[in-house]
Enzyme design. Structure first.
Site, PDB file in Angstrom:
ATOM      1  N   ASP A 176     -13.808  -3.973   0.941  1.00  0.00           N
ATOM      2  CA  ASP A 176     -12.938  -4.263   2.082  1.00  0.00           C
ATOM      3  C   ASP A 176     -13.470  -5.379   2.984  1.00  0.00           C
ATOM      4  OD1 ASP A 176     -15.076  -2.636   2.723  1.00  0.00           O
ATOM      5  OD2 ASP A 176     -13.996  -1.451   4.202  1.00  0.00           O
ATOM      6  N   GLU A 259     -29.718   0.344   3.521  1.00  0.00           N
ATOM      7  CA  GLU A 259     -30.192  -1.050   3.439  1.00  0.00           C
ATOM      8  C   GLU A 259     -31.694  -1.105   3.690  1.00  0.00           C
ATOM      9  OE1 GLU A 259     -27.888   0.071   5.541  1.00  0.00           O
ATOM     10  OE2 GLU A 259     -26.013  -1.066   5.314  1.00  0.00           O
TER      11      GLU A 259
HETATM   12  C1  UGA Z   1     -20.791   0.600   6.010  1.00  0.00           C
HETATM   13  C2  UGA Z   1     -21.693  -0.293   5.153  1.00  0.00           C
HETATM   14  O1  UGA Z   1     -21.241  -1.618   5.165  1.00  0.00           O
HETATM   15  C3  UGA Z   1     -21.655   0.224   3.726  1.00  0.00           C
HETATM   16  O2  UGA Z   1     -22.334  -0.656   2.893  1.00  0.00           O
HETATM   17  C4  UGA Z   1     -22.278   1.596   3.732  1.00  0.00           C
HETATM   18  O3  UGA Z   1     -22.231   2.122   2.445  1.00  0.00           O
HETATM   19  C5  UGA Z   1     -21.464   2.491   4.655  1.00  0.00           C
HETATM   20  O4  UGA Z   1     -21.292   1.913   5.959  1.00  0.00           O
HETATM   21  C6  UGA Z   1     -22.204   3.801   4.837  1.00  0.00           C
HETATM   22  O5  UGA Z   1     -23.377   3.746   5.191  1.00  0.00           O
HETATM   23  O6  UGA Z   1     -21.634   4.853   4.664  1.00  0.00           O
HETATM   24  P1  UGA Z   1     -18.134   0.993   6.057  1.00  0.00           P
HETATM   25  O7  UGA Z   1     -17.211  -0.158   6.150  1.00  0.00           O
HETATM   26  O8  UGA Z   1     -18.385   1.776   7.283  1.00  0.00           O
HETATM   27  O9  UGA Z   1     -19.519   0.464   5.457  1.00  0.00           O
HETATM   28  O10 UGA Z   1     -17.735   2.002   4.894  1.00  0.00           O
HETATM   29  P2  UGA Z   1     -16.638   1.911   3.744  1.00  0.00           P
HETATM   30  O11 UGA Z   1     -16.062   0.546   3.625  1.00  0.00           O
HETATM   31  O12 UGA Z   1     -15.714   3.053   3.915  1.00  0.00           O
HETATM   32  O13 UGA Z   1     -17.520   2.219   2.454  1.00  0.00           O
HETATM   33  C7  UGA Z   1     -18.507   1.339   1.958  1.00  0.00           C
HETATM   34  C8  UGA Z   1     -18.268   1.065   0.469  1.00  0.00           C
HETATM   35  O14 UGA Z   1     -18.360   2.294  -0.252  1.00  0.00           O
HETATM   36  C9  UGA Z   1     -16.893   0.474   0.183  1.00  0.00           C
HETATM   37  O15 UGA Z   1     -17.002  -0.540  -0.789  1.00  0.00           O
HETATM   38  C10 UGA Z   1     -16.088   1.653  -0.332  1.00  0.00           C
HETATM   39  O16 UGA Z   1     -15.111   1.278  -1.289  1.00  0.00           O
HETATM   40  C11 UGA Z   1     -17.161   2.552  -0.955  1.00  0.00           C
HETATM   41  N1  UGA Z   1     -16.858   4.005  -0.820  1.00  0.00           N
HETATM   42  C12 UGA Z   1     -16.419   4.540   0.354  1.00  0.00           C
HETATM   43  C13 UGA Z   1     -17.044   4.828  -1.916  1.00  0.00           C
HETATM   44  O17 UGA Z   1     -17.421   4.356  -3.009  1.00  0.00           O
HETATM   45  N2  UGA Z   1     -16.768   6.161  -1.804  1.00  0.00           N
HETATM   46  C14 UGA Z   1     -16.314   6.728  -0.639  1.00  0.00           C
HETATM   47  O18 UGA Z   1     -16.067   7.951  -0.612  1.00  0.00           O
HETATM   48  C15 UGA Z   1     -16.146   5.893   0.469  1.00  0.00           C
HETATM   49 MN    MN Z   2     -16.042  -1.120   4.812  1.00  0.00          MN
END
Ligand code: UGA
Ligand code: MN
Length: 352
Positions: A176, A259
């Site tokens: 995203d 990270e």
């Molecule tokens: C932030 C960080 O940028 C992420 O790299 C980190 O993994 C996340 O917080 C965290 O620490 O939980 P954020 O934008 O808040 O990211 O979170 P999302 O965009 O919802 O998820 C990060 C990535 O993991 C996305 O590429 C999403 O597709 C993936 N994701 C999310 C999963 O693979 N499974 C899930 O259940 C939710």
């Molecule tokens: Mn995100």
């Protein structure tokens, strides 16, 4: 006495067996390239299981970037993704950014126990070399208050890189986020670990290394959290050779600390960091987030126009809407001359 000894022995053996079972279920094991044992995992397990659904090493883009020089180091772009309503829209936008990048291998790891064939289909359409992995989050982590999102995915991708790459650079690009094409030429020559600002993060609006004399001396980030490297996942790239020199490097299932702990496990020193984006003065990646809306349940009559049926069926298969004739869902209609009409084909006079 002998009976007591036997009882003691039985208790000891049982304890050993139970603790071995508990230990082995806690030990993370990743199996790449097989799909057989996923259904056998007990619920509440911490074990990892990942499967390579499809790998394509050929660059099949019809319009190659003009600078697609095969001697360029490969960028392994690691994208965690997961099934939800917005998944295909996000991956379409990201894929069409990546199509402009020379010498790139896209590793997309889906937090999904199944290999979704619609994902393989869109990756093939982009023509980029890619690896599609199924890497579901072990179910116990999903129950945590702070869920470690994208970690099982990134760990599976790292495992793939360790097994399949000898050189190049890797980067964690969430599905995203928004990427400026300049980012790719900046990170491609990363020797150890490069770092650069990420826009739209936290209360400072940006997370960025602070530079003095061409070296990183600290970080501008609104969430220090006792981290040595308070950076966003999108704020660094790593050389594959450097990863291979640190075989124990790993990303923990610890939300917010992935990270920092990953970079520490690479034994990174502040003096090793290579600042990019014009000495960290530019934003080349934005931590954008998509508004999530619930999936609507549509009440759709049996006999509707055929293009509409095809369209809705496709959106159902991509997880965007739900539909049925019986469901207690949202009534649908067709608009003709500004007025609502029934969408049932035979009832629309003059149009059927
Ligand atoms: C932030 C960080 O940028 C992420 O790299 C980190 O993994 C996340 O917080 C965290 O620490 O939980 P954020 O934008 O808040 O990211 O979170 P999302 O965009 O919802 O998820 C990060 C990535 O993991 C996305 O590429 C999403 O597709 C993936 N994701 C999310 C999963 O693979 N499974 C899930 O259940 C939710
Ligand atoms: Mn995100």
């Amino acid at each position: 006495m002998r009976r007591l000894q036997n009882v003691c022995l039985t208790v000891a053996v049982t304890a050993l067996v139970v603790s071995y079972a508990a230990w082995s279920s806690l030990t993370a094991t990743t199996t790449l390239g097989t799909s057989s044992s996923a259904s056998r995992l007990p619920l509440g397990d911490l074990r990892e299981h990942s499967t390579v659904c499809h790998a394509s090493l050929q660059d099949q883009r019809t319009f190659l970037p003009s600078n697609n020089d095969s001697s360029l180091p490969t960028i392994f772009f690691i994208t965690p993704t997961y099934p939800r309503r917005e998944q295909f829209a996000e991956l379409t936008r990201l894929g069409q950014t990546l199509m402009h990048v020379p010498s790139l291998h896209w590793i997309v790891a889906d937090d999904n126990p199944e290999c979704n064939p619609f994902l393989t289909e869109i990756f093939q359409k982009f023509g980029l070399p890619f690896t599609h992995i199924s890497s579901p989050m072990p179910s116990n982590y999903r129950k945590r208050y702070f869920v470690p999102r994208g970690v099982s995915n990134r760990r599976a991708a790292l495992k793939w890189i360790k097994a399949n790459a000898a050189s190049g650079v890797f980067y964690f690009g969430d599905d995203d986020n928004t990427f400026d094409l300049t980012l790719f030429s900046e990170i491609r020559d990363t020797k150890i670990v490069s770092m650069f600002p990420v826009g739209l993060i936290g209360e400072f609006g940006v997370s960025a290394p602070i530079i003095e004399g061409g070296k990183v001396v600290g970080f501008f980030d609104s969430w220090p959290a006792d981290r040595k490297f308070p950076v966003d996942m999108a704020g660094f790239a790593v050389s594959v050779e450097y990863l291979l020199q640190h075989p124990n490097a790993t990303m923990p299932y610890k939300a917010g600390h992935e990270e920092d702990q990953f970079l520490k496990s690479l034994d990174l020193k502040m003096s090793d960091i290579e600042p990019k984006a014009n000495n960290c003065t530019k934003v080349l990646v934005w931590h954008t987030q998509t508004v999530k809306k619930p999936k609507h349940n549509l009440k759709v009559p049996e006999s509707i126009f055929s293009n509409l049926r095809t369209l809705l069926e496709k959106l159902v298969s991509l997880g965007v809407v739900q539909m049925g004739a019986e469901v207690s869902g949202k009534e649908v209609y067709m608009v003709v001359d500004g007025h609502k009409n029934e969408v049932t084909k035979r009832q629309v006079l003059g149009l059927s």
